[in-house]
Design a protein around this motif. Structure first.
Motif, PDB file in Angstrom:
ATOM      1  N   LEU B 150      -7.289  10.393  18.515  1.00 19.53           N
ATOM      2  CA  LEU B 150      -8.658  10.621  17.535  1.00 19.53           C
ATOM      3  C   LEU B 150      -8.108  11.254  15.451  1.00 19.53           C
ATOM      4  CD1 LEU B 150     -10.644  13.512  19.113  1.00 19.53           C
ATOM      5  CD2 LEU B 150     -11.244  11.351  19.128  1.00 19.53           C
ATOM      6  N   ARG B 151      -7.091  11.763  16.194  1.00 15.68           N
ATOM      7  CA  ARG B 151      -6.414  11.887  14.555  1.00 15.68           C
ATOM      8  C   ARG B 151      -6.415  10.445  13.833  1.00 15.68           C
ATOM      9  NH1 ARG B 151      -2.638  16.024  16.236  1.00 15.68           N
ATOM     10  NH2 ARG B 151      -3.803  16.916  16.829  1.00 15.68           N
ATOM     11  N   SER B 152      -5.383   9.723  14.113  1.00 15.67           N
ATOM     12  CA  SER B 152      -5.487   8.948  13.604  1.00 15.67           C
ATOM     13  C   SER B 152      -6.890   7.329  13.651  1.00 15.67           C
ATOM     14  CB  SER B 152      -3.937   7.644  14.082  1.00 15.67           C
ATOM     15  OG  SER B 152      -4.261   6.902  15.321  1.00 15.67           O
ATOM     16  N   SER B 153      -7.301   7.363  14.393  1.00 19.92           N
ATOM     17  CA  SER B 153      -8.185   6.909  14.253  1.00 19.92           C
ATOM     18  C   SER B 153      -9.467   7.326  12.536  1.00 19.92           C
ATOM     19  CB  SER B 153      -9.896   6.836  15.525  1.00 19.92           C
ATOM     20  OG  SER B 153      -8.329   6.228  16.783  1.00 19.92           O
ATOM     21  N   GLY B 154      -9.700   8.664  12.852  1.00 21.29           N
ATOM     22  CA  GLY B 154     -10.105   9.534  11.265  1.00 21.29           C
ATOM     23  C   GLY B 154      -8.938   9.213  10.359  1.00 21.29           C
ATOM     24  N   GLN B 155      -7.681   8.704  10.557  1.00 17.15           N
ATOM     25  CA  GLN B 155      -7.190   8.295   9.653  1.00 17.15           C
ATOM     26  C   GLN B 155      -7.326   7.091   8.498  1.00 17.15           C
ATOM     27  OE1 GLN B 155      -3.378   9.725   9.871  1.00 17.15           O
ATOM     28  NE2 GLN B 155      -3.281  11.743   9.212  1.00 17.15           N
ATOM     29  N   ALA B 159      -9.719   5.963   5.385  1.00 21.81           N
ATOM     30  CA  ALA B 159      -8.540   4.455   4.549  1.00 21.81           C
ATOM     31  C   ALA B 159      -9.367   2.945   4.465  1.00 21.81           C
ATOM     32  CB  ALA B 159      -7.253   4.201   5.168  1.00 21.81           C
ATOM     33  N   GLY B 160     -10.603   3.355   5.555  1.00 20.30           N
ATOM     34  CA  GLY B 160     -11.577   1.598   5.793  1.00 20.30           C
ATOM     35  C   GLY B 160     -11.096   0.818   5.834  1.00 20.30           C
ATOM     36  N   ASP B 161      -9.976   0.723   7.649  1.00 20.33           N
ATOM     37  CA  ASP B 161      -9.221   0.342   8.134  1.00 20.33           C
ATOM     38  C   ASP B 161     -11.181  -0.374   9.040  1.00 20.33           C
ATOM     39  OD1 ASP B 161      -8.744  -1.162  10.482  1.00 20.33           O
ATOM     40  OD2 ASP B 161      -6.776   0.294  10.614  1.00 20.33           O
ATOM     41  N   ARG B 162     -11.068  -2.017   8.612  1.00 20.53           N
ATOM     42  CA  ARG B 162     -12.221  -2.521   9.444  1.00 20.53           C
ATOM     43  C   ARG B 162     -12.284  -2.531  10.775  1.00 20.53           C
ATOM     44  NH1 ARG B 162     -12.387  -7.791   5.351  1.00 20.53           N
ATOM     45  NH2 ARG B 162     -12.415  -6.887   4.004  1.00 20.53           N
ATOM     46  N   THR B 163     -11.510  -2.805  11.449  1.00 16.39           N
ATOM     47  CA  THR B 163     -10.779  -2.734  12.562  1.00 16.39           C
ATOM     48  C   THR B 163     -11.817  -1.071  13.377  1.00 16.39           C
ATOM     49  OG1 THR B 163      -9.420  -3.664  12.625  1.00 16.39           O
ATOM     50  CG2 THR B 163      -9.460  -3.196  14.849  1.00 16.39           C
ATOM     51  N   VAL B 164     -11.260   0.165  12.874  1.00 17.52           N
ATOM     52  CA  VAL B 164     -12.408   1.514  13.573  1.00 17.52           C
ATOM     53  C   VAL B 164     -13.514   0.854  13.397  1.00 17.52           C
ATOM     54  CG1 VAL B 164     -12.101   3.297  13.563  1.00 17.52           C
ATOM     55  CG2 VAL B 164      -9.939   2.199  13.626  1.00 17.52           C
ATOM     56  N   ILE B 165     -13.723   0.396  11.775  1.00 20.53           N
ATOM     57  CA  ILE B 165     -14.888   0.633  11.718  1.00 20.53           C
ATOM     58  C   ILE B 165     -16.149  -0.129  12.710  1.00 20.53           C
ATOM     59  CG2 ILE B 165     -17.172   0.063   9.758  1.00 20.53           C
ATOM     60  CD1 ILE B 165     -14.664   0.091   7.708  1.00 20.53           C
ATOM     61  N   ALA B 166     -15.517  -1.957  12.837  1.00 16.53           N
ATOM     62  CA  ALA B 166     -16.292  -2.626  13.854  1.00 16.53           C
ATOM     63  C   ALA B 166     -16.245  -2.000  14.721  1.00 16.53           C
ATOM     64  CB  ALA B 166     -15.716  -3.812  13.715  1.00 16.53           C
TER      65      ALA B 166
END
Lengths: 89, 336
Positions: B150-155, B159-166
């Motif tokens: 959860l923490r790393s996904s939040g970070q 940071a604007g990681d497109r994979t997580v946003i998608a």
């Protein structure tokens, strides 16, 4: 309507309990055999049923498979609760 | 450090137990008679809430005790009970959806089908599923991995990681698509044998083809989204995009239907009324007159209007397609 819905939900919980008892126990045994956590085995067996048991069986076989450690040595890897141990012959 | 991990595990189990217990006061199921729907909280059902409360309390107690005195059978019992709490809402949702799939009625016992048709899962059931998941994560001792994830996904999100946003977009799309299944797609106004016009909202799950196929599409969207987090691949991203076009297509059909005249004379097949005759008395008896299904005239004048279900499906599809396109673009950039 409440009574009918209540009876159906209770029946479902009883069926799930039976399912978890059968596949969870089998999962725990296989997981223990593979040297990993028993509770994880219970969850895998209970949630995936026969598929979970096959996954655990494959993991169990892999952890007990003889493997070549180097060109001249053949050995087995034993998994313990504190990690893995290679025994060469 | 070890004490921190144990404390985190205990807190997660307690939060899960609190969520499951509080979900009992919320509506678990929404039952529908011909034109009205009624919410049922778990607490209003006989015996069932006490069974769930007992399971939750024993699972929590076993979990807390197993962290204090490492007794293996307590850990196993805690995992087994948490699995029952987590799987029961899932099995309920699956049963409801199987009963709703009219094309495959033989999959369920007839009593289940009679009562569960028209029943939809409500907020309490989904909340219990989430609480059960937290209890399982704690019971199988994966709290630190879960919190770290959860923490790393939040970070990555910050940071604007497109994979997580998608992935978040895809999951929002899946939730909207699921919601659209329970919303009205078409509202029929038909005349019955008693003469009074009846308004029948037809939800997505009751529609032919869409009702059944959408189940598999939702599962596939969630599976692709989870797969992208663990092992990102161009194949999964493309699959996600293709699946996303299906709800867009269904929504587009709904939009087109708004353009056609809404009045029609329909000849009701005799088989339809004989099915009602077969089902209605038992359903009415079991529900104490609560589920009344009126007979239809042989030739009825129906007036239909489109509900918000198809619009919701269109929006859900756009979310999923957008998620898939972002993932494909990300892979393409990484490849270059």
């Amino acid at each position: 309507m409440n009574t009918a819905l209540g009876i159906i939900l209770i029946t479902l919980v009883v069926m799930v309990t039976l399912w978890v008892t059968i596949f969870g126990t089998a999962g725990a045994m296989l997981s223990r055999h593979a040297g990993s956590s028993r509770s994880l085995g219970i969850f895998l067996g209970a949630s995936l049923g026969p598929i979970g048991l096959i996954i655990l069986l494959i993991r169990s076989r892999r952890s007990h498979q003889p493997q070549i450690l180097s060109d001249s040595m053949v050995g087995i890897t034993i998994q313990t609760s504190s990690g893995t141990m290679d025994i060469g012959i | 450090m070890a004490n921190d991990a144990i404390m985190q595990r205990r807190v997660l189990a307690a939060i899960g137990a609190a969520i499951v217990s509080s979900s009992l006061a919320l509506p678990w199921l929404s039952a529908r008679s011909a034109s009205h729907s009624y919410a049922h909280s778990a607490i209003s059902l006989p015996i069932f809430p006490w069974i769930i409360l007992t399971l939750v309390l024993v699972a929590l107690l076993c979990n807390l005790l197993s962290t204090s005195f490492s007794v293996s059978w307590l850990e196993s019992l805690s995992a087994a009970l948490a699995s029952v709490i987590f799987l029961s809402p899932i099995v309920s949702v699956i049963s409801i959806n199987l009963a709703s799939a009219w094309a495959t009625p033989a999959l369920m016992p007839s009593t289940f089908r009679r009562v569960l048709i028209g029943v939809t899962p409500a907020s309490g059931l989904w909340l219990a599923l989430f609480g059960g998941l937290l209890m399982v994560v704690s019971a199988i001792d994966k709290t630190s991995e879960f919190l770290e994830g959860l923490r790393s996904s939040g970070q990555r999100l910050r940071a604007g990681d497109r994979t997580v946003i998608a992935v978040i977009l895809a999951i929002i799309g899946a939730i909207l698509y699921l919601e659209s299944r329970y919303q009205s797609w078409i509202t029929l106004s038909v005349s019955t044998t008693t003469g009074a016009p009846e308004r029948w909202p037809i939800p997505g799950f009751a529609l032919p083809v869409i009702g059944i196929v959408s189940n598999f599409e939702i599962i596939a969207i969630i599976a692709c989204a989870i797969w992208q987090i663990t092992r990102p691949s161009l194949g999964t991203a493309t699959t996600l995009t293709i699946i996303g076009f299906a709800p867009v297509f269904y929504g587009a059909i709904g939009a087109c239907m708004r353009l056609v005249p809404s009045d029609a004379s329909i000849r009701i097949p005799e088989a339809f009324n004989s099915t009602i005759a077969q089902w209605a008395p038992t359903a009415e008896r079991m529900s104490n007159g609560y589920m009344s299904i009126p007979h239809l005239r042989q030739s009825v004048h129906a007036n239909f209007s489109m509900g918000q279900g198809s619009t919701c499906s269109l929006i859900a599809g756009l979310f999923v397609v957008l998620a898939g396109l972002i993932l494909i673009h990300t892979h393409k950039n990484e490849g270059n």
